[in-house]
Scaffold this active site. Sequence first.
Site, PDB file in Angstrom:
ATOM      1  N   ARG A 103      42.765  29.805  53.769  1.00 52.99           N
ATOM      2  CA  ARG A 103      43.886  29.234  53.023  1.00 52.99           C
ATOM      3  C   ARG A 103      45.148  29.207  53.878  1.00 52.99           C
ATOM      4  O   ARG A 103      45.283  29.932  54.845  1.00 52.99           O
ATOM      5  CB  ARG A 103      44.139  30.040  51.749  1.00 52.99           C
ATOM      6  CG  ARG A 103      43.123  29.714  50.650  1.00 52.99           C
ATOM      7  CD  ARG A 103      43.373  30.504  49.379  1.00 52.99           C
ATOM      8  NE  ARG A 103      43.080  31.899  49.550  1.00 52.99           N
ATOM      9  CZ  ARG A 103      43.968  32.852  49.732  1.00 52.99           C
ATOM     10  NH1 ARG A 103      45.258  32.547  49.742  1.00 52.99           N
ATOM     11  NH2 ARG A 103      43.600  34.100  49.898  1.00 52.99           N
ATOM     12  N   LYS A 130      41.784  28.822  44.494  1.00 52.69           N
ATOM     13  CA  LYS A 130      42.909  29.731  44.361  1.00 52.69           C
ATOM     14  C   LYS A 130      44.157  29.023  43.822  1.00 52.69           C
ATOM     15  O   LYS A 130      45.023  29.663  43.231  1.00 52.69           O
ATOM     16  CB  LYS A 130      43.194  30.434  45.687  1.00 52.69           C
ATOM     17  CG  LYS A 130      42.227  31.598  45.974  1.00 52.69           C
ATOM     18  CD  LYS A 130      42.298  32.648  44.861  1.00 52.69           C
ATOM     19  CE  LYS A 130      41.937  34.056  45.298  1.00 52.69           C
ATOM     20  NZ  LYS A 130      40.496  34.302  45.399  1.00 52.69           N
ATOM     21  N   HIS A 150      43.273  39.419  39.850  1.00 50.97           N
ATOM     22  CA  HIS A 150      42.465  39.166  41.049  1.00 50.97           C
ATOM     23  C   HIS A 150      41.490  40.335  41.170  1.00 50.97           C
ATOM     24  O   HIS A 150      41.723  41.301  41.893  1.00 50.97           O
ATOM     25  CB  HIS A 150      43.370  39.066  42.282  1.00 50.97           C
ATOM     26  CG  HIS A 150      42.644  38.638  43.521  1.00 50.97           C
ATOM     27  ND1 HIS A 150      43.018  39.016  44.784  1.00 50.97           N
ATOM     28  CD2 HIS A 150      41.551  37.834  43.680  1.00 50.97           C
ATOM     29  CE1 HIS A 150      42.190  38.474  45.678  1.00 50.97           C
ATOM     30  NE2 HIS A 150      41.296  37.764  45.033  1.00 50.97           N
ATOM     31  N   SER A 187      41.593  40.394  49.806  1.00 54.40           N
ATOM     32  CA  SER A 187      40.461  39.729  50.437  1.00 54.40           C
ATOM     33  C   SER A 187      39.716  40.685  51.373  1.00 54.40           C
ATOM     34  O   SER A 187      40.331  41.379  52.185  1.00 54.40           O
ATOM     35  CB  SER A 187      40.983  38.527  51.214  1.00 54.40           C
ATOM     36  OG  SER A 187      39.912  37.785  51.691  1.00 54.40           O
ATOM     37  N   LYS A 237      35.386  43.322  46.433  1.00 61.41           N
ATOM     38  CA  LYS A 237      35.263  42.904  45.028  1.00 61.41           C
ATOM     39  C   LYS A 237      33.894  42.273  44.754  1.00 61.41           C
ATOM     40  O   LYS A 237      33.189  42.666  43.829  1.00 61.41           O
ATOM     41  CB  LYS A 237      36.359  41.887  44.652  1.00 61.41           C
ATOM     42  CG  LYS A 237      37.759  42.463  44.620  1.00 61.41           C
ATOM     43  CD  LYS A 237      38.794  41.447  44.181  1.00 61.41           C
ATOM     44  CE  LYS A 237      38.865  40.230  45.078  1.00 61.41           C
ATOM     45  NZ  LYS A 237      39.253  40.518  46.472  1.00 61.41           N
ATOM     46  N   THR A 238      33.540  41.280  45.571  1.00 55.87           N
ATOM     47  CA  THR A 238      32.261  40.591  45.354  1.00 55.87           C
ATOM     48  C   THR A 238      31.092  41.542  45.634  1.00 55.87           C
ATOM     49  O   THR A 238      30.151  41.639  44.849  1.00 55.87           O
ATOM     50  CB  THR A 238      32.162  39.348  46.260  1.00 55.87           C
ATOM     51  OG1 THR A 238      33.270  38.488  45.962  1.00 55.87           O
ATOM     52  CG2 THR A 238      30.869  38.586  46.027  1.00 55.87           C
ATOM     53  N   ASP A 260      35.723  37.603  41.093  1.00 56.94           N
ATOM     54  CA  ASP A 260      37.037  37.400  41.732  1.00 56.94           C
ATOM     55  C   ASP A 260      38.233  37.161  40.801  1.00 56.94           C
ATOM     56  O   ASP A 260      39.337  37.549  41.133  1.00 56.94           O
ATOM     57  CB  ASP A 260      36.931  36.230  42.718  1.00 56.94           C
ATOM     58  CG  ASP A 260      38.042  36.214  43.743  1.00 56.94           C
ATOM     59  OD1 ASP A 260      38.212  37.217  44.452  1.00 56.94           O
ATOM     60  OD2 ASP A 260      38.748  35.193  43.837  1.00 56.94           O
ATOM     61  N   ARG A 316      31.554  31.704  54.305  1.00 59.01           N
ATOM     62  CA  ARG A 316      31.508  31.948  52.863  1.00 59.01           C
ATOM     63  C   ARG A 316      30.331  31.251  52.206  1.00 59.01           C
ATOM     64  O   ARG A 316      29.872  30.197  52.657  1.00 59.01           O
ATOM     65  CB  ARG A 316      32.772  31.378  52.210  1.00 59.01           C
ATOM     66  CG  ARG A 316      34.054  32.086  52.583  1.00 59.01           C
ATOM     67  CD  ARG A 316      34.379  33.160  51.588  1.00 59.01           C
ATOM     68  NE  ARG A 316      35.591  33.882  51.924  1.00 59.01           N
ATOM     69  CZ  ARG A 316      36.126  34.812  51.147  1.00 59.01           C
ATOM     70  NH1 ARG A 316      35.581  35.095  49.982  1.00 59.01           N
ATOM     71  NH2 ARG A 316      37.213  35.447  51.517  1.00 59.01           N
TER      72      ARG A 316
HETATM   73  N1  LIG Z   1      31.987  50.577  52.258  1.00 51.70           N
HETATM   74  C1  LIG Z   1      32.077  49.281  51.984  1.00 51.70           C
HETATM   75  N2  LIG Z   1      32.424  48.862  50.748  1.00 51.70           N
HETATM   76  C2  LIG Z   1      32.544  47.548  50.471  1.00 51.70           C
HETATM   77  N3  LIG Z   1      32.321  46.552  51.356  1.00 51.70           N
HETATM   78  C3  LIG Z   1      31.967  46.897  52.606  1.00 51.70           C
HETATM   79  C4  LIG Z   1      31.834  48.268  52.976  1.00 51.70           C
HETATM   80  N4  LIG Z   1      31.469  48.314  54.271  1.00 51.70           N
HETATM   81  C5  LIG Z   1      31.381  47.045  54.696  1.00 51.70           C
HETATM   82  N5  LIG Z   1      31.666  46.168  53.708  1.00 51.70           N
HETATM   83  C6  LIG Z   1      31.699  44.675  53.857  1.00 51.70           C
HETATM   84  O1  LIG Z   1      33.012  44.222  53.558  1.00 51.70           O
HETATM   85  C7  LIG Z   1      32.984  42.915  52.992  1.00 51.70           C
HETATM   86  C8  LIG Z   1      33.652  42.880  51.631  1.00 51.70           C
HETATM   87  O2  LIG Z   1      33.823  41.513  51.255  1.00 51.70           O
HETATM   88  P1  LIG Z   1      33.861  40.913  49.781  1.00 51.70           P
HETATM   89  O3  LIG Z   1      33.298  39.539  49.809  1.00 51.70           O
HETATM   90  O4  LIG Z   1      33.235  41.858  48.815  1.00 51.70           O
HETATM   91  O5  LIG Z   1      35.415  40.832  49.616  1.00 51.70           O
HETATM   92  P2  LIG Z   1      36.271  40.405  48.350  1.00 51.70           P
HETATM   93  O6  LIG Z   1      37.090  41.573  47.938  1.00 51.70           O
HETATM   94  O7  LIG Z   1      35.375  39.813  47.330  1.00 51.70           O
HETATM   95  O8  LIG Z   1      37.246  39.322  49.006  1.00 51.70           O
HETATM   96  P3  LIG Z   1      37.733  37.834  48.548  1.00 51.70           P
HETATM   97  O9  LIG Z   1      38.776  37.993  47.497  1.00 51.70           O
HETATM   98  O10 LIG Z   1      38.274  37.265  49.804  1.00 51.70           O
HETATM   99  O11 LIG Z   1      36.555  37.092  48.063  1.00 51.70           O
HETATM  100  C9  LIG Z   1      31.528  42.529  52.878  1.00 51.70           C
HETATM  101  O12 LIG Z   1      31.202  41.747  53.983  1.00 51.70           O
HETATM  102  C10 LIG Z   1      30.807  43.892  52.905  1.00 51.70           C
HETATM  103  O13 LIG Z   1      29.505  43.809  53.412  1.00 51.70           O
HETATM  104  O1  LIG Z   2      40.619  32.212  48.429  1.00 50.91           O
HETATM  105  C1  LIG Z   2      39.864  32.472  49.365  1.00 50.91           C
HETATM  106  O2  LIG Z   2      39.824  31.831  50.406  1.00 50.91           O
HETATM  107  C2  LIG Z   2      38.944  33.614  49.249  1.00 50.91           C
HETATM  108  C3  LIG Z   2      39.387  34.631  48.323  1.00 50.91           C
HETATM  109  O3  LIG Z   2      38.767  34.865  47.322  1.00 50.91           O
HETATM  110  C4  LIG Z   2      40.617  35.376  48.633  1.00 50.91           C
HETATM  111  O4  LIG Z   2      41.194  35.190  49.706  1.00 50.91           O
HETATM  112  O5  LIG Z   2      41.014  36.202  47.790  1.00 50.91           O
HETATM  113 CA   LIG Z   3      34.973  37.575  46.852  1.00 52.75          CA
HETATM  114 MN   LIG Z   4      39.606  36.440  46.065  1.00 49.01          MN
END
Ligand SMILES: Nc1ncnc2c1ncn2[C@@H]1O[C@H](COP(=O)(O)OP(=O)(O)OP(=O)(O)O)[C@@H](O)[C@H]1O
Ligand SMILES: O=C([O-])CC(=O)C(=O)O
Ligand SMILES: [Ca+2]
Ligand SMILES: [Mn+2]
Length: 659
Positions: free
Chosen positions: A177, A322, A341, A359, A363-364, A378, A443
């Site tokens: 973004r 977003k 979020h 990010s 979360k995911t 998310d 992604r």
């Molecule tokens: N201890 C841990 N706990 C959580 N995630 C971990 C850990 N160690 C490594 N990771 C890695 O960190 C990354 C977490 O990314 P995730 O997609 O869950 O982020 P998100 O919070 O959903 O972000 P976004 O809002 O950008 O989607 C994953 O690639 C996961 O494999």
């Molecule tokens: O919006 C994006 O590119 C991915 C996301 O979920 C974040 O950054 O929180």
């Molecule tokens: Ca996510």
């Molecule tokens: Mn997000």
Amino acid sequence: MAENGNANGEFSFGTGTARNGLAKIQTHKKQNGICHDDSGPPVKAQTIDELHSLQKKRSAPTTPIKDSQGAFATVSDEDRQKQQLQSISASLASLTRETGPKVVKGDPARKAETPKHVPDHHFTPAFNVSDSSLKFTHILYNLSPAELYEQAIKHEQGSFITATGALATLSGAKTGRAPRDKRVVRDETTENDLWWGKGSPNIEMDEHTFLVNRERAVDYLNSLDKVFVNDQFLNWDPQNKIRVRIVSARAYHSLFMHNMCIRPTPEELENFGTPDFTIYNAGQFPCNRYTHYMTSSTSIDINLGRREMVILGTQYAGEMKKGLFSVMHYLMPKRQILSLHSGCNMGKDGDVALFFGLSGTGKTTLSTDHNRYLIGDDEHCWSENGVSNIEGGCYAKCIDLSREKEPDIWNAIKFGTVLENVVFDEHTREVDYSDKSVTENTRASYPIEYIPNAKIPCVGPHPKNVILLACDAFGVLPPVSKLSLAQTMYHFISGYTALVAGTEEGVKEPQATFSACFGAAFIMLHPTKYAAMLAEKMQKQGATGWLVNTGWSGGRYGSGSRIKLPYTRKIIDAIHSGSLLEANYKKTEVFGLEIPTEVEGVPTEILDPVNTWSDKKAYQDTLLKLAGLFKNNFETFTSYKIGKDNKLTEEILAAGPNF
Ligand SMILES: Nc1ncnc2c1ncn2[C@@H]1O[C@H](COP(=O)(O)OP(=O)(O)OP(=O)(O)O)[C@@H](O)[C@H]1O
Ligand SMILES: O=C([O-])CC(=O)C(=O)O
Ligand SMILES: [Ca+2]
Ligand SMILES: [Mn+2]
């Protein structure tokens, strides 16, 4: 006829050798002299076109106005189709020219579908005719994933089917973004409602400039042979559902939003009516740097009054997701609903947990849990009735994805899933998830039902646990701590995580990032507005707050290592089961966090970070450094009151680090 062939005979490779040395092809004649390919009845077609026409059956929701014989549609269906087309035509109409575009449904490649004349309520065949009003804009309306795959593969470079059936795409020059190019129209209403100025994500623009960009996007879209239109929903809460229309230039964008927004049933689509919000995504087509306010070739513009968003100069699909989330951060609080979020899941007994975090904090990853129902990964709403997912899909980071560590996400990458910016073997089409050649931010976007234990409809009761995720690259935050309400608010408003070297240019050591409400880029009102709502809801529902460090342990980035995902999962399990609430706690210095002395399945020594550092002096220095950064960041909030309760405000201000 070839020597070895027979007009209606079969042939096979024989063993005999013909004069020229090649294997002789032998023909077998059927007994009665007429030879069929199979024993079934013959195909009812005289020409190849007729044969092809047998292959496809019309399905009601994507049928063009009327077929050439006028057969399939009843009168009211026809009216509805007409209304739908008029509504799309109105969306695409120029605001400055009297003649609107002539829109027609269907793929321009299928010439038969282009009518000679389409009666159009916008079309005034008087003197104001422009070339653009003479051409047809073909509308590819709510296409299915299969149709979108074909469009992408035929027309969009860099589109491929991977070995597991996902659609690999490239998002172009932008692979993330562009928050500095996101603007919001400042007018009488938003002037007072929105958060402006220092720290705010809302970079202002005026209505006129918005209209200039809107016209630019609309003209670009109408100059194309075809545009994609998605009519979908946001928010699974039936009383607070928002109808969105996304007009875009790429099949990739249409499939992405098909996955990310809630997909209407055919009946819902028939009765869709006028959307509550419309996105014009011109993708690669840039904004004009001579236009006022434009500081780059990219601009993402939100106009809350007009209920429209314009995207110019970026093809990164996350801008749409977003951007709409930002809109929800405005619309929902007006209805006393808190937008978050966060990820969200629910146990077998109906216990709901929220996972906040910036990010990449997990979360995911952590809300996708084989033992629990996934409500969403998310974006959520928390209303009087409980929680609801805003979206219809998930958007997972794929870098270093492995089947062993994240089986549910791995298995979701199949037909229908959009895989952005990944690298794959040119022949086998096996994806190499460790490859960062295009970007680190690879992604996968998939419909939520691709996760086997998704909870559909994606709603749940009030949360019992509120988990704040921080990826602390300084390695000083404990893997888990129990928070008081005031501490939860302090950390929610702070929104801490750390960037590590390598991810962004110029980052040599862990860099603290503070993003209010764990999503400063998306909030529209002042952070204290959301914080007050969260405090009120948590208090009323008796939810417990937790801080979980998914980042470093045993030293900062470079000397320590990231906490193992299985340990973090054990910690999360203990929160869900309620066993962690019963644990014994001790208070840490400086941050004053309550840390458990034991968690099942987690080595006890890692629970207090000081134990994992060999250099205790370095630990103390790093701890104080991070505490100082928290303090500095919070300074901007000390003059704000949070909610109606003065006492809570004071407690929150006191809930930060003490040194
Ligand atoms: N201890 C841990 N706990 C959580 N995630 C971990 C850990 N160690 C490594 N990771 C890695 O960190 C990354 C977490 O990314 P995730 O997609 O869950 O982020 P998100 O919070 O959903 O972000 P976004 O809002 O950008 O989607 C994953 O690639 C996961 O494999
Ligand atoms: O919006 C994006 O590119 C991915 C996301 O979920 C974040 O950054 O929180
Ligand atoms: Ca996510
Ligand atoms: Mn997000």
